[in-house]
Design a protein around this motif. Structure first.
Motif, PDB file in Angstrom:
ATOM      1  N   UNK A   6      38.515  35.953  42.696  1.00  0.00           N
ATOM      2  CA  UNK A   6      38.561  34.657  43.381  1.00  0.00           C
ATOM      3  C   UNK A   6      38.852  34.846  44.860  1.00  0.00           C
ATOM      4  N   UNK A   7      39.843  35.720  45.188  1.00  0.00           N
ATOM      5  CA  UNK A   7      40.208  35.951  46.579  1.00  0.00           C
ATOM      6  C   UNK A   7      41.128  34.858  47.101  1.00  0.00           C
ATOM      7  N   UNK A   8      41.342  34.794  48.432  1.00  0.00           N
ATOM      8  CA  UNK A   8      40.747  35.646  49.469  1.00  0.00           C
ATOM      9  C   UNK A   8      41.389  37.040  49.482  1.00  0.00           C
ATOM     10  N   UNK A   9      40.618  38.023  49.901  1.00  0.00           N
ATOM     11  CA  UNK A   9      41.083  39.409  49.868  1.00  0.00           C
ATOM     12  C   UNK A   9      41.646  39.816  51.232  1.00  0.00           C
ATOM     13  N   UNK A  10      42.826  39.269  51.519  1.00  0.00           N
ATOM     14  CA  UNK A  10      43.532  39.611  52.745  1.00  0.00           C
ATOM     15  C   UNK A  10      45.010  39.678  52.423  1.00  0.00           C
ATOM     16  N   UNK A  17      50.299  39.720  50.007  1.00  0.00           N
ATOM     17  CA  UNK A  17      50.415  41.086  49.485  1.00  0.00           C
ATOM     18  C   UNK A  17      50.691  41.075  47.986  1.00  0.00           C
ATOM     19  N   UNK A  18      51.535  40.151  47.532  1.00  0.00           N
ATOM     20  CA  UNK A  18      51.809  40.043  46.105  1.00  0.00           C
ATOM     21  C   UNK A  18      50.558  39.602  45.343  1.00  0.00           C
ATOM     22  N   UNK A  19      49.823  38.665  45.919  1.00  0.00           N
ATOM     23  CA  UNK A  19      48.602  38.167  45.284  1.00  0.00           C
ATOM     24  C   UNK A  19      47.554  39.260  45.165  1.00  0.00           C
ATOM     25  N   UNK A  20      47.524  40.166  46.141  1.00  0.00           N
ATOM     26  CA  UNK A  20      46.511  41.211  46.174  1.00  0.00           C
ATOM     27  C   UNK A  20      46.968  42.522  45.529  1.00  0.00           C
ATOM     28  N   UNK A  21      48.121  42.522  44.880  1.00  0.00           N
ATOM     29  CA  UNK A  21      48.591  43.740  44.214  1.00  0.00           C
ATOM     30  C   UNK A  21      47.563  44.304  43.221  1.00  0.00           C
ATOM     31  N   UNK A 221      43.180  51.155  48.340  1.00  0.00           N
ATOM     32  CA  UNK A 221      42.323  50.559  47.322  1.00  0.00           C
ATOM     33  C   UNK A 221      40.855  50.881  47.545  1.00  0.00           C
ATOM     34  N   UNK A 222      40.196  51.299  46.482  1.00  0.00           N
ATOM     35  CA  UNK A 222      38.767  51.616  46.479  1.00  0.00           C
ATOM     36  C   UNK A 222      38.404  52.705  47.495  1.00  0.00           C
ATOM     37  N   UNK A 223      39.334  53.625  47.705  1.00  0.00           N
ATOM     38  CA  UNK A 223      39.023  54.768  48.562  1.00  0.00           C
ATOM     39  C   UNK A 223      38.218  55.819  47.813  1.00  0.00           C
ATOM     40  N   UNK A 224      38.170  55.701  46.483  1.00  0.00           N
ATOM     41  CA  UNK A 224      37.421  56.616  45.601  1.00  0.00           C
ATOM     42  C   UNK A 224      37.959  58.048  45.699  1.00  0.00           C
ATOM     43  N   UNK A 225      39.224  58.197  46.027  1.00  0.00           N
ATOM     44  CA  UNK A 225      39.829  59.509  46.248  1.00  0.00           C
ATOM     45  C   UNK A 225      40.673  59.938  45.048  1.00  0.00           C
ATOM     46  N   UNK A 231      46.958  57.303  41.093  1.00  0.00           N
ATOM     47  CA  UNK A 231      47.833  56.137  41.169  1.00  0.00           C
ATOM     48  C   UNK A 231      47.278  54.972  40.350  1.00  0.00           C
ATOM     49  N   UNK A 232      45.970  54.718  40.468  1.00  0.00           N
ATOM     50  CA  UNK A 232      45.365  53.578  39.775  1.00  0.00           C
ATOM     51  C   UNK A 232      45.298  53.761  38.269  1.00  0.00           C
TER      52      UNK A 232
END
Length: 333
Positions: A6-10, A17-21, A221-225, A231-232
């Motif tokens: 749903x976002x927003x992704x900020x 920050x809590x919403x985007x955890x 997030x989504x660094x693909x590393x 961690x994920x």
């Protein structure tokens, strides 16, 4: 997952920050659970003929591949993961015959070699990672390139949580000892990946947010590393352990939540349609995002519960059954 989509992704203030955890972790959990499901479906203890298993997996892979490509055409602004599911399910068919130790070794090896190969390909192409959705019309080669390398969930990397879940499925997840190991070990891996990334960045002076091989030290997030995967996948294992521990309580007091899980594919599609119809181009603020995510979650929860009570298996879950005989019937004399 719904909150992230749903976002927003900020993430400026504390609430944001809590919403985007869950960002960058909900999708890993999704793939981790897919690996567990794949393992339970093909577990040696089931004694299901191999022909039936691979026919079922091929059918589901094709269904998810085609369905994912179709869903991506809807204006919901979400990167649909089902397309990558389909390809990874297909690629994992021979892996389901591997032993537990071999699977664990393959998971650890791919956690390093997968991101390394992915970065090497991008460097060789002199291309930055943008994670563009897999959109039609496109040639089969372009679609596979997006699935394996340049899309939002590059299969070279995302095979790792699938393998991790497949490996875990070989253990007795009803064991309290296994559940506590998942909870504690997963939490340690989640924190350890983040701390190790920051420590290596400080020691080497390398900025992991840069493109190229600097990404190998990243945990964002989504660094693909590798450290992001550590961690994920650790956070996914921690959550699975937690919910296995409280499952007896959930079975008595949260049947609606269990029924939502039984309609996971149907409700995944439903939530994308709801986002496309009722949310976009909003939300513009985190408060709006929380409200939309809560309403969609509640709607899916109620609908799934009522559907299971009256009709049993979900409408899209019924499609996962092979519509033709997977084995030849013996000819009667």
């Amino acid at each position: 997952m719904i909150a992230v989509n749903v976002g927003p992704q900020q993430a400026d203030g504390l609430l944001e920050k809590l919403f985007m955890l869950p960002y960058g972790r909900a999708s890993l959990l999704f793939m981790f659970l897919a690996g567990i499901g794949l393992g339970l479906l093909t577990h040696p203890a089931r004694k299901t003929p191999w022909r039936e298993q691979w026919v079922l997996l091929v059918w589901r892979s094709l269904l998810l591949l085609v369905g994912g490509l179709g869903l991506q055409t809807i204006n919901h602004g979400v990167s649909v993961i089902l397309t990558v599911y389909g390809v990874l399910f297909l690629a994992a068919i021979p892996l389901t015959r591997m032993g537990t130790r071999a699977l664990a070794i393959a998971t650890g090896a791919m956690a390093i070699l997968g991101p390394l190969a992915w970065i090497a390909i991008l460097v060789a192409r002199d291309e930055a990672f943008r994670g563009k959705p897999i959109l039609l019309p496109a040639t089969p080669i372009e679609v596979m390139d997006r699935i394996v390398i340049t899309g939002p969930y590059p299969a070279l990397v995302w095979v790792v949580p699938l393998l991790a879940g497949l490996t875990l499925s070989r253990f007795d997840m009803a064991s309290k000892r296994i559940q506590m190991r998942l909870l504690v070990g997963g939490f340690a891996a989640m924190i350890g990946g983040l701390l190790l990334s920051r420590m290596l960045g400080a020691l080497t002076g390398i900025d992991p947010t840069n493109e190229g091989y600097a990404r190998l030290l990243a945990s964002y997030d989504h660094s693909e590393a590798p450290l992001w995967l550590l961690s994920g996948v650790g956070s996914a294992a921690c959550l699975v352990g937690l919910f296995c521990i409280i499952e007896p309580w959930l079975g008595r007091h949260a049947q609606a939540l269990i029924n939502l899980g039984r309609l996971s594919l149907t409700m995944y599609v439903v939530h994308l349609i709801l986002i496309a119809v009722f949310v976009r181009p909003d939300p513009h603020t985190t408060i709006e995002g929380i409200a939309y995510a809560a309403l969609i979650s509640l709607f899916c929860l109620i609908c799934a519960h009522l559907w299971v009570l009256h009709f049993g298996r979900g409408p899209l879950e019924r499609l996962l059954r092979v519509p033709f005989p997977a084995t030849r019937r013996p000819v009667s004399s």
